[in-house]
Scaffold this motif. Structure first.
Motif, short mmCIF file in Angstrom:
data_model
loop_
_atom_site.label_atom_id
_atom_site.label_comp_id
_atom_site.label_asym_id
_atom_site.label_seq_id
_atom_site.Cartn_x
_atom_site.Cartn_y
_atom_site.Cartn_z
N ALA A 193 -2.46 -34.61 21.05
CA ALA A 193 -1.99 -33.69 21.89
C ALA A 193 -4.24 -33.74 21.40
N GLY A 194 -4.46 -33.79 23.06
CA GLY A 194 -5.73 -33.38 23.03
C GLY A 194 -6.79 -31.95 22.91
N ASP A 195 -5.96 -30.98 22.59
CA ASP A 195 -6.11 -29.55 22.29
C ASP A 195 -5.28 -28.96 21.93
N GLY A 196 -5.47 -27.46 22.13
CA GLY A 196 -4.42 -26.13 21.44
C GLY A 196 -3.64 -26.06 22.39
N GLU A 197 -3.43 -26.34 23.88
CA GLU A 197 -3.22 -25.97 24.37
C GLU A 197 -1.90 -26.95 24.57
N MET B 230 -3.90 -30.03 13.09
CA MET B 230 -4.66 -29.35 13.99
C MET B 230 -6.13 -29.51 13.47
N ASP B 231 -6.46 -29.62 14.14
CA ASP B 231 -8.04 -29.80 14.27
C ASP B 231 -8.36 -28.02 14.92
N LEU B 232 -9.45 -27.44 14.45
CA LEU B 232 -9.86 -26.02 15.31
C LEU B 232 -10.90 -26.01 16.39
N ARG B 233 -11.98 -27.07 16.48
CA ARG B 233 -12.81 -26.49 17.63
C ARG B 233 -12.32 -27.79 18.56
N MET B 234 -11.59 -26.92 19.64
CA MET B 234 -10.76 -27.65 20.59
C MET B 234 -11.25 -26.61 22.40
N PRO B 235 -11.28 -27.40 23.31
CA PRO B 235 -11.55 -26.87 24.11
C PRO B 235 -10.11 -26.50 24.68
N ARG B 236 -10.33 -25.37 25.96
CA ARG B 236 -9.28 -24.30 26.57
C ARG B 236 -8.65 -23.25 25.57
N CYS B 237 -7.55 -24.04 24.33
CA CYS B 237 -7.34 -23.26 23.03
C CYS B 237 -7.57 -23.58 22.06
N ASP B 238 -8.23 -23.08 20.95
CA ASP B 238 -8.84 -23.47 19.91
C ASP B 238 -8.01 -23.59 18.72
N GLY B 239 -7.88 -24.16 17.82
CA GLY B 239 -6.99 -24.25 17.00
C GLY B 239 -6.08 -23.14 16.00
N VAL B 240 -6.93 -21.89 15.46
CA VAL B 240 -6.69 -20.58 14.95
C VAL B 240 -5.99 -20.65 16.43
N GLU B 241 -6.11 -20.14 17.19
CA GLU B 241 -4.99 -19.77 18.55
C GLU B 241 -3.90 -20.36 18.84
N ALA B 242 -4.10 -21.66 18.76
CA ALA B 242 -2.79 -22.59 18.55
C ALA B 242 -2.10 -21.94 17.56
N ALA C 148 -17.38 -15.07 23.95
CA ALA C 148 -16.87 -16.69 23.41
C ALA C 148 -17.50 -16.93 21.90
N ARG C 149 -18.97 -16.62 22.15
CA ARG C 149 -19.86 -17.02 20.99
C ARG C 149 -19.69 -16.30 20.08
N ARG C 150 -19.22 -15.30 20.20
CA ARG C 150 -19.62 -14.24 18.85
C ARG C 150 -18.16 -14.11 18.14
N LEU C 151 -17.03 -14.65 18.66
CA LEU C 151 -16.12 -14.98 17.94
C LEU C 151 -15.63 -16.44 17.51
N HIS C 152 -16.74 -17.32 18.18
CA HIS C 152 -16.52 -18.66 18.03
C HIS C 152 -15.03 -19.36 18.83
N VAL C 153 -15.40 -19.20 20.08
CA VAL C 153 -14.05 -18.97 20.37
C VAL C 153 -13.99 -19.55 21.96
N SER C 154 -13.65 -20.35 22.64
CA SER C 154 -13.59 -20.91 24.30
C SER C 154 -13.53 -19.80 24.52
N THR C 155 -14.21 -19.96 26.25
CA THR C 155 -13.71 -18.75 27.10
C THR C 155 -12.42 -18.87 27.30
N ALA C 156 -11.79 -19.77 27.73
CA ALA C 156 -10.32 -20.32 27.99
C ALA C 156 -9.91 -18.93 26.71
#
Length: 229
Positions: A42-46, A62-74, A185-193
């Motif tokens: 997979a290319g992202d968490g989604e 699982m990588d952590l820093r990915m677009p759309r859905c990051d690794g923690v959320e996934a 997103a910047r405060r929580l270190h996650v993507s805007t998605a």
């Protein structure tokens, strides 16, 4: 190799990493090793969550820093929706802001990308056996953290309202503080998605219909204190 290891079925693995070269390299490396079978990438968490639903793998790397859905959320979604699949984080980062949210989300293993193939395979089978699959550096960091005195916690509500998760509550508080999605997103270190997903979830749970209602709700639940003066 013992008889048990020789008879053990290969662990079915999905690899999730947004960098194509890294993802393909991990897939190629694991393909050369006994004990694992890569069934998807997979290319992202989604996409990782979708593949888990389709393929029912034993483990996701699982990588952590990915677009759309990051690794923690996934990781959180996979462990909630597909509890038969374990997650081993494989990332460049071993700082507290990456490590502890991933473990709280349900990851049973955590490796940095300097791990070799044998170490990855051991971590995969460790989590399938009910153990933790942690690199030595991560184990040391956990021990250091456990040996530190706990900071004094600020007074907080006894529990989150309306079944909100901790992260959804954090997003709600930041909305009440006036931050937009990009700032959250910047405060929580996650993507805007990922922020949008949290907002949609918390609105659905609370029945709120906009940011103005969310602000009033946060104050009414004592999540945010009104300014003094």
């Amino acid at each position: 190799m013992t008889e048990t290891e020789g008879e053990r079925k290969p662990a079915r693995v999905v690899v999730a990493d947004d960098q194509t070269v890294v993802r393909e390299g991990i897939v190629m490396l694991l393909g050369l090793l006994p004990g694992v079978e890569v069934v998807g990438a997979a290319g992202d968490g989604e996409e990782a969550v979708r593949l888990v639903g389709e393929l029912a793998p034993d483990v996701v790397l699982m990588d952590l820093r990915m677009p759309r859905c990051d690794g923690v959320e996934a990781t959180q979604r996979i462990r909630s929706e597909f509890p038969g699949t374990q997650v081993v984080v494989l990332t460049t980062y071993a700082d507290d802001e990456s490590l502890f949210p991933a473990l709280r989300a349900g990851a049973r293993g955590y490796l940095t990308k300097d791990a070799d193939g044998d170490e990855i395979v051991r971590a995969v089978h460790s989590v399938l056996s009910g153990d933790a699959g942690l690199s030595p550096s991560v184990q040391r960091r956990l021990l250091e953290r456990l040996s530190q005195p706990e900071p004094e916690a600020e007074p907080a509500a006894d529990e989150t309202p309306d079944g909100l998760t901790t992260r959804e509550t954090e997003v709600l508080v930041l909305i009440a503080e006036g931050l937009n999605n990009q700032e959250i997103a910047r405060r929580l270190h996650v993507s805007t998605a990922t922020v949008k997903t949290h907002i949609n979830n918390l609105f659905a749970k609370t029945g709120l219909k906009g940011r103005a209602q969310a602000v009033r709700y946060a104050y009414s639940k004592g999540l945010v204190r009104p300014p003094i003066g």
